[in-house]
Design an enzyme around this catalytic site. Sequence first.
Site, PDB file in Angstrom:
ATOM      1  CD1 TRP A   2     -38.014  18.227 -18.382  1.00  0.00           C
ATOM      2  CD2 TRP A   2     -37.592  17.238 -20.328  1.00  0.00           C
ATOM      3  NE1 TRP A   2     -38.538  19.004 -19.371  1.00  0.00           N
ATOM      4  CE2 TRP A   2     -38.297  18.422 -20.588  1.00  0.00           C
ATOM      5  CE3 TRP A   2     -37.218  16.443 -21.411  1.00  0.00           C
ATOM      6  CZ2 TRP A   2     -38.639  18.844 -21.863  1.00  0.00           C
ATOM      7  CZ3 TRP A   2     -37.561  16.854 -22.693  1.00  0.00           C
ATOM      8  CH2 TRP A   2     -38.262  18.036 -22.913  1.00  0.00           C
ATOM      9  CG  HIS A   3     -36.135  12.985 -22.448  1.00  0.00           C
ATOM     10  ND1 HIS A   3     -35.021  13.552 -21.876  1.00  0.00           N
ATOM     11  CD2 HIS A   3     -36.194  13.452 -23.717  1.00  0.00           C
ATOM     12  CE1 HIS A   3     -34.426  14.325 -22.777  1.00  0.00           C
ATOM     13  NE2 HIS A   3     -35.111  14.277 -23.908  1.00  0.00           N
ATOM     14  N   GLY A   4     -39.394  11.256 -19.649  1.00  0.00           N
ATOM     15  CA  GLY A   4     -40.560  10.410 -19.459  1.00  0.00           C
ATOM     16  C   GLY A   4     -40.549   9.735 -18.112  1.00  0.00           C
TER      17      GLY A   4
END
Lengths: 483, 336
Positions: free
Chosen positions: A321-323
């Site tokens: 989700w973060h990257g």
Amino acid sequence: MNFNSLEYLLFLPTVLILYFLLPKPIKNPMLLAASFFFYMCWEPKYALLMLLSIVLTYLCGIFTEKEFAGRKKLWLVLCLITNLGILFFFKYFNFCTDTLSRVFSLFGTKQALPTLNVLLPVGISFYTFQALGYAIDVYRGDIKAEKNFIDYALFVSFFPQLVAGPIERTSNIIPQLKKSHKFRFTNLRDGFLLIIWGMMKKVLIADTLAIVVNVAYNDPHNYNGIQLAFATLCFSFQIYCDFSAYSDIARGSARIMNVELMRNFDFPYGAQSIKDFWRRWHISLSTWFKDYLYFPLGGSRVSKIRRCLNLMIVFLVSGLWHGAAMTYVVWGFLHGIYQVIGMLALPLKQKLYSKICKDNPVLSALRIAGTFILVNIAWILFRANSLSDAFGIFKKILLIPVNEYKLDLPVFGLSNSTLFIMFISVAVLILIDRANRNKPIAKIINNTVWLKYAVYLIILLSILLFGYYGPGFDPQSFVYFQF
Amino acid sequence: MKKKIFTEILAFVMAFTVFISSVYYLGYKYMPVRMNYGATWNMYVEEPENTIDVMFVGSSLAYCDIIPAIIYDQTGLTSYIIGAPNMNSGISYYYLKQALETQTPKLIMLEATTFCFPETSEKDSKINIGFMPWSLNRIAATFKVAAPKERLGLLFPLYNYHSRWGDYSFNAVFSPRADSITDIWAGYTFIDVTTKQEAVKERKYDTKGKDFKENMKYLEKIIKLCDDKGIELELFIVPSCNYVSEETTELIRKNAGNTKLTRFNDNFEDLNFDLEKNFRDPLHLNFSGAEIFTRTMAEHITDNYSITPSKKAPELWKERVENYITNSQEFEFKEK
């Protein structure tokens, strides 16, 4: 439009004045228009994407509730597929093709896979998750589908929390948006304090620390183990100040309109375990994953092995989700491992703590320090530009006891006085965060007139004097914008 | 309740006042010390009021080429140079307006190359407007001459200079600025660098673009300002190895109407410059060149105007002449 920009300094008061002057029926349409304008300041065409997501989840919500065409689940699945499809297309498509190409090359096959030349729409992960949370809640029957399109669209696009959270819940926001709020001095006062406190964390601390971090992490080969460890320590405070600053400014901006957004951070570096850390860090995302992924997977009411697997899945997804990069995936994996080990070692720890007094301050300090080190190790993966960079940094830091390294701070390009201010600011931040857990400092400050204005003055002058802004400076975007 | 509201308002007003005062005080303190190369306003405001007979206005071509102490020594007339780097006519107008707030000269000598300069660059605005004293003229220059993106830093100098806080000790913040003294050179910038000049040639300026048109508008305003104040105005172009063309000079002359314009390059031979020793670069004179030209300028003023020297602030001017003589005697060329 960044929160730390002059445009926002003009935008927010304008919206607030309109909000309080306009009659109730026009308040929310105006806020919706303002939110879209705020979003379109980055890339106007991506507002259409957000609108698409809003329309889809709005319709799916109604169809799910009414079991339209007798297919309740179908509408949820459709909503999930379309929203996650859009997210995948913009955020993960290139990552997938790149990973596949690497896999092919491992087997000696050179396969040129197509890549997309598109910009990642700002805040797409945040508003997509917020919209999905709504759709799932409607499906579960936890909330009723929102019939008023304006209110629903405003819930997804409400400008204070649109691009970097907190990821809000329908049950918290929509009822607040439906109320007509009158101007209250206490709201202005509380919101203003949150905004300037956030500005201080961003402009004074995070952006100054970013200089050290960027210098070291963009060229780790030129720095020794101690310098890289120092840069990592700086990053841990940079990302905390940066992200919590955004949340504070978001909460402050909403508070003035009497809308209470959820608290996203709770002194995370005072956590005594990794599990505790995730209860205090990016709370809105952690609880989202808990409610919409961990529990549906079975949560903790399953076998130990399954529970470990669930934890790993949640943290791998969180990393992703973060990257869209392997560094984030491995970062998530490492946190998953921490959690699994923490869970498996719990009986042993409880046994140990029963022998030592649980509230022993030395033990608490050791646990805090241990957790902080583990979090910092993981931050290396989060910040490094590539996995090979991250492993190179690990290697250099591990070799500190072997090699006699010098810290030599001037290599980071900051003057001694700036470094001094930075240390003082971080120390003040820790003390305030810690004190805030026991008693809300803002309440104490805001309840005493003279103290309140003295604090405002100190914060504002500190920002203006020591902050990272003005000509010759490159104002840093909020780190979490990229997610 | 009333008492609570009163306390709140009082505290707000006090905090706001302290905040604004601190922002402007610190902005003023952190500005770099400026004692030469134009925009030396902190020194100008220290000049005893109404003591200047002749005011020179212009860019580096004025403040590098004219030495007021020589004019005083030769004619008894007190003079001062108000100027700034690459100063265009907009800045010249607001500088003149500001300078006339504290001085009442009888003659204004305006270096006319100012009408050939384009829009003020970001770096120049920061200096040219940023060092002006707070006044309506400064605000007007900020909004009418500076580019929009420069205005914030000009209205709130701390925005431009806050990063200099580390260069100042706590005591330094509360001490007077080093440039808050009278200027011993009365606006002149001492230059001891020499570069040998090979030839004297024409320099091209764009006179067809909007910048030149804008400059001509300000020329009109300057003429009107001098008329309104009853001050004589003369335009002049300093001698240089890269001189303003006859065509451009004529264009300015045409727009200047009855105002006199003297181009000193017309008598370049008579000035007897040594191309090896008297120039800093093709445009500017050095100290020895400025000595030669200033003597000619002094003669020009006495020949053309019957100004009675005011003889004000004699001690200050005596000191200035002594300073000039000392520097003249000790002057050594430094080859660039």
